[in-house]
Design a protein around this motif. Structure first.
Motif, PDB file in Angstrom:
ATOM      1  N   SER A 122       0.819  -1.200   0.000  1.00 20.55           N
ATOM      2  CA  SER A 122       0.000   0.000   0.000  1.00 20.55           C
ATOM      3  C   SER A 122       0.857   1.255   0.000  1.00 20.55           C
ATOM      4  O   SER A 122       2.060   1.219   0.238  1.00 20.55           O
ATOM      5  CB  SER A 122      -0.925   0.019   1.224  1.00 20.55           C
ATOM      6  N   ILE A 123       0.193   2.379  -0.269  1.00 18.23           N
ATOM      7  CA  ILE A 123       0.860   3.680  -0.303  1.00 18.23           C
ATOM      8  C   ILE A 123       0.693   4.329   1.061  1.00 18.23           C
ATOM      9  O   ILE A 123      -0.383   4.819   1.397  1.00 18.23           O
ATOM     10  CB  ILE A 123       0.251   4.578  -1.396  1.00 18.23           C
ATOM     11  N   LEU A 124       1.742   4.324   1.857  1.00 21.53           N
ATOM     12  CA  LEU A 124       1.640   4.899   3.196  1.00 21.53           C
ATOM     13  C   LEU A 124       1.969   6.386   3.202  1.00 21.53           C
ATOM     14  O   LEU A 124       1.551   7.115   4.071  1.00 21.53           O
ATOM     15  CB  LEU A 124       2.559   4.146   4.156  1.00 21.53           C
ATOM     16  N   GLY A 125       2.703   6.854   2.187  1.00 27.40           N
ATOM     17  CA  GLY A 125       3.086   8.264   2.156  1.00 27.40           C
ATOM     18  C   GLY A 125       4.115   8.541   3.220  1.00 27.40           C
ATOM     19  O   GLY A 125       5.274   8.176   3.093  1.00 27.40           O
ATOM     20  N   ASP A 126       3.722   9.219   4.285  1.00 27.01           N
ATOM     21  CA  ASP A 126       4.618   9.377   5.427  1.00 27.01           C
ATOM     22  C   ASP A 126       4.040   8.568   6.589  1.00 27.01           C
ATOM     23  O   ASP A 126       3.059   7.858   6.433  1.00 27.01           O
ATOM     24  CB  ASP A 126       4.774  10.854   5.805  1.00 27.01           C
ATOM     25  N   TYR A 127       4.671   8.692   7.740  1.00 23.25           N
ATOM     26  CA  TYR A 127       4.261   7.870   8.871  1.00 23.25           C
ATOM     27  C   TYR A 127       3.418   8.664   9.875  1.00 23.25           C
ATOM     28  O   TYR A 127       3.409   8.360  11.054  1.00 23.25           O
ATOM     29  CB  TYR A 127       5.498   7.277   9.552  1.00 23.25           C
ATOM     30  N   ARG A 128       2.701   9.646   9.380  1.00 18.34           N
ATOM     31  CA  ARG A 128       1.928  10.471  10.297  1.00 18.34           C
ATOM     32  C   ARG A 128       0.786   9.677  10.935  1.00 18.34           C
ATOM     33  O   ARG A 128       0.421   9.925  12.077  1.00 18.34           O
ATOM     34  CB  ARG A 128       1.366  11.692   9.574  1.00 18.34           C
ATOM     35  N   ASP A 129       0.209   8.708  10.227  1.00 22.95           N
ATOM     36  CA  ASP A 129      -0.862   7.912  10.814  1.00 22.95           C
ATOM     37  C   ASP A 129      -0.355   7.033  11.943  1.00 22.95           C
ATOM     38  O   ASP A 129      -1.086   6.744  12.889  1.00 22.95           O
ATOM     39  CB  ASP A 129      -1.523   7.048   9.741  1.00 22.95           C
ATOM     40  N   VAL A 130       0.883   6.590  11.838  1.00 23.33           N
ATOM     41  CA  VAL A 130       1.473   5.804  12.913  1.00 23.33           C
ATOM     42  C   VAL A 130       1.556   6.646  14.181  1.00 23.33           C
ATOM     43  O   VAL A 130       1.119   6.235  15.259  1.00 23.33           O
ATOM     44  CB  VAL A 130       2.869   5.290  12.520  1.00 23.33           C
ATOM     45  N   PHE A 131       2.097   7.860  14.044  1.00 21.85           N
ATOM     46  CA  PHE A 131       2.217   8.758  15.199  1.00 21.85           C
ATOM     47  C   PHE A 131       0.833   9.151  15.718  1.00 21.85           C
ATOM     48  O   PHE A 131       0.611   9.183  16.936  1.00 21.85           O
ATOM     49  CB  PHE A 131       3.009  10.006  14.813  1.00 21.85           C
ATOM     50  N   ALA A 132      -0.070   9.463  14.792  1.00 20.25           N
ATOM     51  CA  ALA A 132      -1.391   9.933  15.205  1.00 20.25           C
ATOM     52  C   ALA A 132      -2.140   8.866  15.990  1.00 20.25           C
ATOM     53  O   ALA A 132      -2.739   9.144  17.036  1.00 20.25           O
ATOM     54  CB  ALA A 132      -2.197  10.345  13.972  1.00 20.25           C
ATOM     55  N   LEU A 133      -2.119   7.636  15.500  1.00 26.50           N
ATOM     56  CA  LEU A 133      -2.871   6.567  16.151  1.00 26.50           C
ATOM     57  C   LEU A 133      -2.249   6.181  17.486  1.00 26.50           C
ATOM     58  O   LEU A 133      -2.947   6.043  18.498  1.00 26.50           O
ATOM     59  CB  LEU A 133      -2.949   5.356  15.217  1.00 26.50           C
ATOM     60  N   MET A 134      -0.926   6.002  17.506  1.00 32.61           N
ATOM     61  CA  MET A 134      -0.260   5.654  18.755  1.00 32.61           C
ATOM     62  C   MET A 134      -0.406   6.771  19.787  1.00 32.61           C
ATOM     63  O   MET A 134      -0.630   6.534  20.980  1.00 32.61           O
ATOM     64  CB  MET A 134       1.223   5.363  18.507  1.00 32.61           C
TER      65      MET A 134
END
Length: 390
Positions: free
Chosen positions: A75-87
């Motif tokens: 998949s296309i994750l782009g950057d890892y902002r969703d990782v930081f946002a969710l955690m």
């Protein structure tokens, strides 16, 4: 002081995502709260084992999916902002509700203030369009708030438009269920909330507020006058009418999902299901894994259940549904019907919106889970229900 700081943070929640770029006042306040509580550990309650287990397990499954995604490059994750946002949202919310000074009512009140502030900004922009009011800095979407689209975005510094529905639900909840105002004043102060609700023109938000207002009443009604045949027939008729209205609202929502725009949910849902099929156990990690024409085009599903499934597979989805199920059972057994309505309205709204990176969502769930578990130790079910039957 701590209570006022929590209220200030909740009021500034128009920025509710942790972004490596565009971090807003709400995130900074939230982080300060977390650091202060961790340093001053004597104000932390004993960590709730159930929530701690859920958080660690959910995070582990997400990381496993993220590792799978990085290896297969699906998949296309782009950057890892969703990782930081969710955690950040899950663990930050866990730390906040673990404090002995925490009060969920302050967060709900802050959401109420945010909506009233939005209405004040909207009216001010209409009355003084020529004044250099920097309203766009807070709400975004356009040069002012005179169009429905600008009001509907409410994206804040961290550009998350979906939070407005949660703010409205929490604001209605505070106005009718928490505030000590007389009923006529509650109706008066609900006018700005209703105006924003209409201007947003969101079927999902309207249905969620509808559920919030009716579920507690229906649950109370179900426990009253059990021996009366006339009232029993009235209850059946009332439930049937509510079901018809809800089905009508659902039809109006699904009638818009075929459009190729922000309302086009059905293609996203279908392609998110295809993405889950390819990695059903632990998913693909944080990020958007759906798409309009195929999976893995970098789109969110706009459905928390499908998004949880694509991000953490059936393991994460099962843990989330188990947490929700235990919460609702505890609230119902304790007769906390207003809180049941709040949770159910959040879940209804989540059927067509992505809310996993919004701290308000997790804080409400976690705080109610802790309070209902604590109350269950001292409030037997038959004692609570007897006050409604008698």
């Amino acid at each position: 002081m701590f209570s006022w700081l929590v209220t200030f943070w909740a009021f500034s929640m128009s920025a509710t995502q942790f972004r490596l770029a565009g971090v807003g006042l709400s995130e900074l306040t939230f982080i300060i709260l977390m650091i202060a509580l961790i340093v001053d550990s004597k104000n932390l309650l004993n960590l709730n084992k159930s929530l701690l287990t859920f958080s660690i397990f959910f995070a582990s499954v997400l990381l496993a999916g993220l590792l799978t995604n990085s290896i297969i490059e699906k998949s296309i994750l782009g950057d890892y902002r969703d990782v930081f946002a969710l955690m950040y949202s899950i663990f930050g919310s866990f730390v906040i509700i673990s404090s002995g000074r925490f009060n969920i009512d302050h967060v709900i009140y802050g959401s109420y203030l945010s909506i009233q502030f939005l209405f004040a900004g909207f009216v001010l922009s209409l009355l003084a369009t020529g004044l250099p009011i920097p309203i766009d800095f807070w709400y975004g979407g356009g040069e002012d708030l005179t169009s429905l689209a600008d009001v509907g975005r409410f994206k804040g510094w961290s550009e998350n438009p979906n939070q407005l529905g949660l703010f409205l639900i929490a604001a209605f909840y505070y106005n009718f269920y928490i505030s000590n105002l007389r009923f006529n004043f509650k109706l008066f102060y609900s006018i700005p909330l209703a105006i924003i609700l209409i201007l947003v023109n969101s079927s999902a938000t309207i249905m969620s507020v509808f559920v919030l207002m009716l579920v507690p009443y229906m649950l109370d009604l179900n426990l009253k006058w059990r021996s009366s045949v006339v009232l029993w027939l009235f209850k059946i008729s009332f439930y049937f009418g509510v079901l018809i209205l809800f089905m009508f609202g659902a039809f109006q929502f699904f009638n818009k999902t075929g459009d190729f725009d922000g309302n086009g949910r059905l293609p996203l849902w279908w392609n998110s299901i295809l993405a889950v099929y390819e990695s059903p156990v632990w998913g693909w990690g944080p990020g958007g894994h759906a798409g309009y024409s195929a999976p893995f085009e970098g789109w969110e599903s706009h459905n928390i259940y499908l998004d949880i499934a694509t991000q953490s597979g059936f393991l994460g989805l099962f843990s989330f549904l188990l947490l929700i199920g235990l919460l609702l059972v505890n609230l119902w057994r304790l007769g906390m019907h207003k809180q049941v309505g709040l949770v159910v309205s959040f879940l209804v709204y989540g059927f067509s919106h992505y809310m996993l990176r919004i701290p308000l969502f997790w804080i409400v769930l976690f705080a109610l889970f802790v309070s209902s578990n604590s109350a269950a130790l001292v409030r037997p079910r038959n004692v609570v229900h007897s006050k409604f039957i008698d």
